[in-house]
Design a protein around this motif. Structure first.
Motif, PDB file in Angstrom:
ATOM      1  N   HIS A 164      63.288  34.978  18.235  1.00  0.00           N
ATOM      2  CA  HIS A 164      62.817  34.442  19.509  1.00  0.00           C
ATOM      3  C   HIS A 164      61.565  33.581  19.363  1.00  0.00           C
ATOM      4  O   HIS A 164      61.105  33.009  20.344  1.00  0.00           O
ATOM      5  N   SER A 165      60.992  33.547  18.169  1.00  0.00           N
ATOM      6  CA  SER A 165      59.736  32.837  17.958  1.00  0.00           C
ATOM      7  C   SER A 165      59.787  32.056  16.659  1.00  0.00           C
ATOM      8  O   SER A 165      59.895  32.645  15.569  1.00  0.00           O
ATOM      9  N   ALA A 166      59.697  30.725  16.758  1.00  0.00           N
ATOM     10  CA  ALA A 166      59.701  29.893  15.558  1.00  0.00           C
ATOM     11  C   ALA A 166      58.475  30.174  14.697  1.00  0.00           C
ATOM     12  O   ALA A 166      58.546  30.135  13.456  1.00  0.00           O
ATOM     13  N   GLU A 167      57.337  30.477  15.341  1.00  0.00           N
ATOM     14  CA  GLU A 167      56.113  30.763  14.600  1.00  0.00           C
ATOM     15  C   GLU A 167      56.252  32.068  13.807  1.00  0.00           C
ATOM     16  O   GLU A 167      55.824  32.157  12.661  1.00  0.00           O
ATOM     17  N   MET A 168      56.865  33.085  14.428  1.00  0.00           N
ATOM     18  CA  MET A 168      57.095  34.338  13.708  1.00  0.00           C
ATOM     19  C   MET A 168      58.067  34.114  12.549  1.00  0.00           C
ATOM     20  O   MET A 168      57.863  34.640  11.441  1.00  0.00           O
ATOM     21  N   LYS A 169      59.097  33.344  12.764  1.00  0.00           N
ATOM     22  CA  LYS A 169      60.063  33.084  11.701  1.00  0.00           C
ATOM     23  C   LYS A 169      59.399  32.385  10.527  1.00  0.00           C
ATOM     24  O   LYS A 169      59.642  32.723   9.360  1.00  0.00           O
ATOM     25  N   ARG A 170      58.539  31.418  10.812  1.00  0.00           N
ATOM     26  CA  ARG A 170      57.812  30.727   9.737  1.00  0.00           C
ATOM     27  C   ARG A 170      56.948  31.715   8.965  1.00  0.00           C
ATOM     28  O   ARG A 170      56.929  31.719   7.726  1.00  0.00           O
ATOM     29  N   PHE A 171      56.236  32.579   9.699  1.00  0.00           N
ATOM     30  CA  PHE A 171      55.352  33.546   9.055  1.00  0.00           C
ATOM     31  C   PHE A 171      56.143  34.538   8.206  1.00  0.00           C
ATOM     32  O   PHE A 171      55.751  34.861   7.080  1.00  0.00           O
ATOM     33  N   VAL A 172      57.254  35.034   8.732  1.00  0.00           N
ATOM     34  CA  VAL A 172      58.073  35.998   7.990  1.00  0.00           C
ATOM     35  C   VAL A 172      58.561  35.399   6.678  1.00  0.00           C
ATOM     36  O   VAL A 172      58.503  36.035   5.616  1.00  0.00           O
ATOM     37  N   ASN A 173      59.023  34.162   6.733  1.00  0.00           N
ATOM     38  CA  ASN A 173      59.508  33.517   5.513  1.00  0.00           C
ATOM     39  C   ASN A 173      58.374  33.249   4.530  1.00  0.00           C
ATOM     40  O   ASN A 173      58.548  33.405   3.311  1.00  0.00           O
ATOM     41  N   GLU A 174      57.213  32.857   5.044  1.00  0.00           N
ATOM     42  CA  GLU A 174      56.054  32.635   4.176  1.00  0.00           C
ATOM     43  C   GLU A 174      55.610  33.942   3.535  1.00  0.00           C
ATOM     44  O   GLU A 174      55.320  33.996   2.328  1.00  0.00           O
ATOM     45  N   TYR A 175      55.574  35.005   4.323  1.00  0.00           N
ATOM     46  CA  TYR A 175      55.158  36.319   3.817  1.00  0.00           C
ATOM     47  C   TYR A 175      56.163  36.832   2.789  1.00  0.00           C
ATOM     48  O   TYR A 175      55.795  37.333   1.722  1.00  0.00           O
ATOM     49  N   GLY A 176      57.442  36.696   3.102  1.00  0.00           N
ATOM     50  CA  GLY A 176      58.471  37.161   2.184  1.00  0.00           C
ATOM     51  C   GLY A 176      58.460  36.415   0.866  1.00  0.00           C
ATOM     52  O   GLY A 176      58.632  37.008  -0.199  1.00  0.00           O
ATOM     53  N   ALA A 177      58.230  35.105   0.948  1.00  0.00           N
ATOM     54  CA  ALA A 177      58.168  34.308  -0.276  1.00  0.00           C
ATOM     55  C   ALA A 177      56.971  34.693  -1.134  1.00  0.00           C
ATOM     56  O   ALA A 177      57.039  34.692  -2.367  1.00  0.00           O
ATOM     57  N   ALA A 178      55.869  35.049  -0.482  1.00  0.00           N
ATOM     58  CA  ALA A 178      54.649  35.382  -1.218  1.00  0.00           C
ATOM     59  C   ALA A 178      54.667  36.799  -1.779  1.00  0.00           C
ATOM     60  O   ALA A 178      54.190  37.046  -2.901  1.00  0.00           O
ATOM     61  N   TYR A 179      55.226  37.754  -1.030  1.00  0.00           N
ATOM     62  CA  TYR A 179      55.099  39.168  -1.404  1.00  0.00           C
ATOM     63  C   TYR A 179      56.428  39.886  -1.604  1.00  0.00           C
ATOM     64  O   TYR A 179      56.429  41.052  -2.005  1.00  0.00           O
ATOM     65  N   GLY A 180      57.537  39.217  -1.312  1.00  0.00           N
ATOM     66  CA  GLY A 180      58.844  39.798  -1.577  1.00  0.00           C
ATOM     67  C   GLY A 180      59.288  40.851  -0.595  1.00  0.00           C
ATOM     68  O   GLY A 180      60.284  41.540  -0.827  1.00  0.00           O
ATOM     69  N   ILE A 181      58.599  41.017   0.517  1.00  0.00           N
ATOM     70  CA  ILE A 181      58.927  42.004   1.538  1.00  0.00           C
ATOM     71  C   ILE A 181      58.713  41.381   2.911  1.00  0.00           C
ATOM     72  O   ILE A 181      58.086  40.322   3.030  1.00  0.00           O
ATOM     73  N   VAL A 182      59.213  42.050   3.938  1.00  0.00           N
ATOM     74  CA  VAL A 182      58.935  41.588   5.308  1.00  0.00           C
ATOM     75  C   VAL A 182      57.552  42.085   5.709  1.00  0.00           C
ATOM     76  O   VAL A 182      57.083  43.112   5.216  1.00  0.00           O
ATOM     77  N   PRO A 183      56.867  41.385   6.602  1.00  0.00           N
ATOM     78  CA  PRO A 183      55.552  41.849   7.055  1.00  0.00           C
ATOM     79  C   PRO A 183      55.680  43.005   8.034  1.00  0.00           C
ATOM     80  O   PRO A 183      56.464  42.951   8.978  1.00  0.00           O
ATOM     81  N   GLY A 184      54.890  44.055   7.822  1.00  0.00           N
ATOM     82  CA  GLY A 184      54.818  45.151   8.779  1.00  0.00           C
ATOM     83  C   GLY A 184      53.849  44.820   9.894  1.00  0.00           C
ATOM     84  O   GLY A 184      53.197  43.764   9.897  1.00  0.00           O
ATOM     85  N   ALA A 185      53.714  45.737  10.837  1.00  0.00           N
ATOM     86  CA  ALA A 185      52.865  45.494  12.004  1.00  0.00           C
ATOM     87  C   ALA A 185      51.416  45.252  11.617  1.00  0.00           C
ATOM     88  O   ALA A 185      50.735  44.407  12.227  1.00  0.00           O
ATOM     89  N   GLN A 186      50.904  45.968  10.608  1.00  0.00           N
ATOM     90  CA  GLN A 186      49.507  45.779  10.198  1.00  0.00           C
ATOM     91  C   GLN A 186      49.286  44.387   9.613  1.00  0.00           C
ATOM     92  O   GLN A 186      48.246  43.760   9.840  1.00  0.00           O
ATOM     93  N   ALA A 187      50.263  43.892   8.853  1.00  0.00           N
ATOM     94  CA  ALA A 187      50.153  42.536   8.305  1.00  0.00           C
ATOM     95  C   ALA A 187      50.196  41.496   9.420  1.00  0.00           C
ATOM     96  O   ALA A 187      49.457  40.498   9.397  1.00  0.00           O
ATOM     97  N   ILE A 188      51.058  41.722  10.405  1.00  0.00           N
ATOM     98  CA  ILE A 188      51.173  40.798  11.534  1.00  0.00           C
ATOM     99  C   ILE A 188      49.877  40.754  12.328  1.00  0.00           C
ATOM    100  O   ILE A 188      49.362  39.677  12.662  1.00  0.00           O
ATOM    101  N   GLN A 189      49.313  41.934  12.610  1.00  0.00           N
ATOM    102  CA  GLN A 189      48.049  41.987  13.339  1.00  0.00           C
ATOM    103  C   GLN A 189      46.911  41.375  12.529  1.00  0.00           C
ATOM    104  O   GLN A 189      46.031  40.707  13.078  1.00  0.00           O
ATOM    105  N   ALA A 190      46.921  41.610  11.220  1.00  0.00           N
ATOM    106  CA  ALA A 190      45.868  41.044  10.362  1.00  0.00           C
ATOM    107  C   ALA A 190      45.915  39.520  10.380  1.00  0.00           C
ATOM    108  O   ALA A 190      44.871  38.852  10.469  1.00  0.00           O
TER     109      ALA A 190
END
Length: 410
Positions: free
Chosen positions: A291-317
């Protein structure tokens, strides 16, 4: 739109400073900053029971700086220090980052007790402090200060959110609840706020130290209480999934409510036991990428960098750091009063929507998410389970009025 519906004395200080200076002289080259850098000190646990959360937060901060690397044309430098999850270590490393690394601001705070310990010396530290995870109400309540800002929901807001969950699912109010809590500042704050939910029926409670390995005695208390539901006021470190796994293997079938959900990395460790949990107080879900292009961009960036999906603490950070960087860039200078004023008056669009600070108590004006843990149709960066958002609960629906915060003014 689905999200709208879902939407001390001076002598002590000097002595402490001298002691810190003796330790600080051995700073690693990786933490050295150029003279022109804008230094932000990051305090969080990278070892110990809280370290999974600390590492998620560190990842979120790093990506935020990667995406917005400069403040007032100068490079931002993060200096990261391990608090080990204890207030004494947290205060020591906070002093270190300010005195040696010349940090203009501190950010972090996986544990409320660490945040409150640092805040007790805030006037001497004399830099703004931003927490993106402290949940104890007193952080921006009874112990509010002009130096301390919180960008995440607090326990009272989470309780309000779970109250809304129970209105949506009234059968939850018919249950007999047993509360299991960590005997730390956050655990006491969270269970107290849960008990205020109108109509809640609590039949017993059991407090245990953080790091408890064997929960058998708590299981016996639950069984003897007649409870058919368990509220888990357990800090979302390794203890939470461990409790759930042990409880199910012990034969406990009671419904369980984790007020904040749990990080996605921990959710995976539960396997079949991880699906079907619900919460009203989730801080953020990567599954909002649909539902959010910005969240999708962040998830893909996070996954590419760390190999996992971002949890709530990472999202809030990530969101909290983006607000912090925007405020520092907007400030008339990088002096403490100017940064404080800018934090009070800055609003940014982030992966969790618009984020701003309520000036009167420095609480972030954010909402939570009513969510259910579900099996994914296809794994995402190795994750087979995720938090599906049922309904977004905006700030206006979960906020605590100023008169009820406990903050007597900044």
């Amino acid at each position: 739109m689905i999200l709208q519906k879902l939407a001390t004395p001076l002598g002590w200080w000097r002595a402490g400073a001298m002691a810190c200076m003796a330790i600080m002289l051995q700073a690693s080259p990786a933490q050295a900053a150029d003279a022109g850098d804008v230094v932000i000190g990051v305090f969080l646990p990278t070892t110990g029971g809280f370290s999974p959360l600390g590492i998620e937060m560190k990842n979120g901060y790093e990506l935020a700086v990667k995406d917005a690397p400069k403040v007032k044309g100068r490079q931002v430098k993060l200096v990261v220090e391990d608090t080990q999850g204890t207030p004494a270590t947290g205060l020591r490393v906070a002093q270190k980052m300010i005195l040696q690394n010349h940090a203009k601001l501190l950010i972090g705070g996986t544990s409320s007790s660490v945040v409150l310990g640092i805040n007790a010396q805030a006037s001497r530290l004399n830099v703004p402090i931003v927490t993106t995870n402290s949940q104890a109400v007193q952080t921006t309540g009874k112990q509010c200060s002009k130096y301390l800002f919180r960008t995440n929901p607090n326990d009272a807001m989470v309780a309000n959110a779970n109250g809304l969950l129970m209105k949506k699912k009234p059968e939850l109010l018919q249950k007999k609840w047993f509360v299991v809590f960590h005997d730390i500042a956050w655990g006491h704050s969270n269970k107290t706020e849960f008990s205020k939910i109108p109509g809640i029926h609590i039949v017993g409670e059991a407090g245990r130290a953080f790091g408890t390995a064997d929960w058998a005695s708590a299981f016996a208390q639950i069984q003897s209480s007649g409870a058919n539901a368990v509220y888990l006021a357990l800090a979302v470190g390794d203890d939470l999934p461990s409790f759930i796994r042990q409880a199910r293997s012990f034969g406990l079938t009671q419904f369980m409510l984790a007020p904040l959900g749990m990080p996605d990395s921990m959710l995976q460790t539960l396997g079949e036991n991880g699906a079907g949990m619900i919460t009203g107080g989730l801080f953020g879900s990567w599954m909002l990428e649909d539902h959010s292009a910005e969240m999708k961009r962040f998830v893909n960036e996070y996954g590419a960098a760390y190999g996992i999906v971002p949890g709530a603490q990472a999202i809030q950070a990530y969101a909290g750091m983006r607000l912090t960087l925007a405020a520092m860039d907007k400030a008339t200078s990088l002096d403490t009063p100017a940064i404080i004023a800018a934090l009070e008056n800055t609003s940014v669009d982030t992966v969790i929507g618009k984020l701003a600070i309520r000036k009167q108590d420095h609480q972030g004006m954010v909402g939570t998410y009513m969510s259910e843990s579900v099996k994914l149709d296809a794994p995402k960066f190795g994750s087979k389970l995720g938090w599906k958002v049922i309904e977004a609960l905006p700030w206006d629906s979960v906020k605590v009025g100023l008169a009820d915060t406990g903050c007597k003014g900044l």
